[in-house]
Design a protein around this motif. Structure first.
Motif, PDB file in Angstrom:
ATOM      1  N   GLU A   1      39.586  62.058   0.530  1.00 48.09           N
ATOM      2  CA  GLU A   1      39.055  62.368   1.867  1.00 48.09           C
ATOM      3  C   GLU A   1      38.146  61.270   2.387  1.00 48.09           C
ATOM      4  OE1 GLU A   1      37.024  66.164   1.911  1.00 48.09           O
ATOM      5  OE2 GLU A   1      38.700  67.109   0.858  1.00 48.09           O
ATOM      6  N   ASN A   2      37.378  60.649   1.476  1.00 50.72           N
ATOM      7  CA  ASN A   2      36.294  59.780   1.921  1.00 50.72           C
ATOM      8  C   ASN A   2      36.411  58.300   1.570  1.00 50.72           C
ATOM      9  OD1 ASN A   2      34.372  61.893   3.000  1.00 50.72           O
ATOM     10  ND2 ASN A   2      34.770  62.664   0.942  1.00 50.72           N
TER      11      ASN A   2
ATOM     12  N   GLY B   1      45.477  65.289  -2.323  1.00 46.31           N
ATOM     13  CA  GLY B   1      45.780  64.084  -1.555  1.00 46.31           C
ATOM     14  C   GLY B   1      46.313  62.926  -2.374  1.00 46.31           C
TER      15      GLY B   1
END
Length: 165
Positions: free
Chosen positions: A28-29, A55
């Motif tokens: 996500e980051n 992911g």
């Protein structure tokens, strides 16, 4: 667009032993995580469903990449490590691994490398993970992975806190 990281099995095994949700924080980051299918098959504690949720993109190496990996001589690497190297090279990606031989091969060929704990420290740097949570996670990983020594844990804690212990 996030930088692509070709991930070796040892990193994902450590993360799944610690807390697999860390992988979702990373994707996500920080990075787009990709793992070659033959390497993914070494990660027994994560399912294909986990990969989708967290992911992780599972890659099918090309026939040319597989052929190159199995015909490569020397270097002391497994076929799976060679596939990680070849895909990282071909995709101009980073390689995330704790394997010293694979790291050396990547560095010798101008492929950037990341340690598994280094990525966790980056989550702290970007304030996507608290230092306390990171410390607990690394202690749990070190319990399962005896190659992560007390010295490595101490250096990690110094890295995220800026001081010893």
């Amino acid at each position: 667009m996030k930088q692509v990281v070709i991930c070796d099995a040892n990193i994902l095994i450590d993360y799944s032993n610690g807390d697999k949700e860390i992988i979702g924080l990373i994707t996500e980051n920080l990075y787009q995580i990709k793992i070659p299918l033959p390497v993914w098959e070494e990660v027994e504690d994560l399912s294909d469903e986990d990969a989708a949720i967290l992911g992780i993109e599972i890659l099918e190496p090309s026939m040319e990449q597989i052929y190159e990996a199995v015909t490569m001589h020397g270097g002391g690497l497994s076929d799976e490590d060679r596939i990680c190297f070849i895909i990282a090279r071909d995709d101009k990606a980073l390689c995330a691994t704790n394997d010293s031989v694979l790291r050396k091969m990547c560095l010798d060929n101008n492929i950037g490398v990341l340690w598994g704990l280094e990525i966790i420290a980056q989550l702290c740097d970007t304030q996507n993970l608290t230092k306390s949570s990171a410390r607990k996670l690394v202690l749990k990983i070190a319990q399962e992975n005896k190659t992560i020594t007390e010295e490595i844990v101490t250096r990690f804690i110094e890295r995220i806190t800026g001081k010893g212990g």
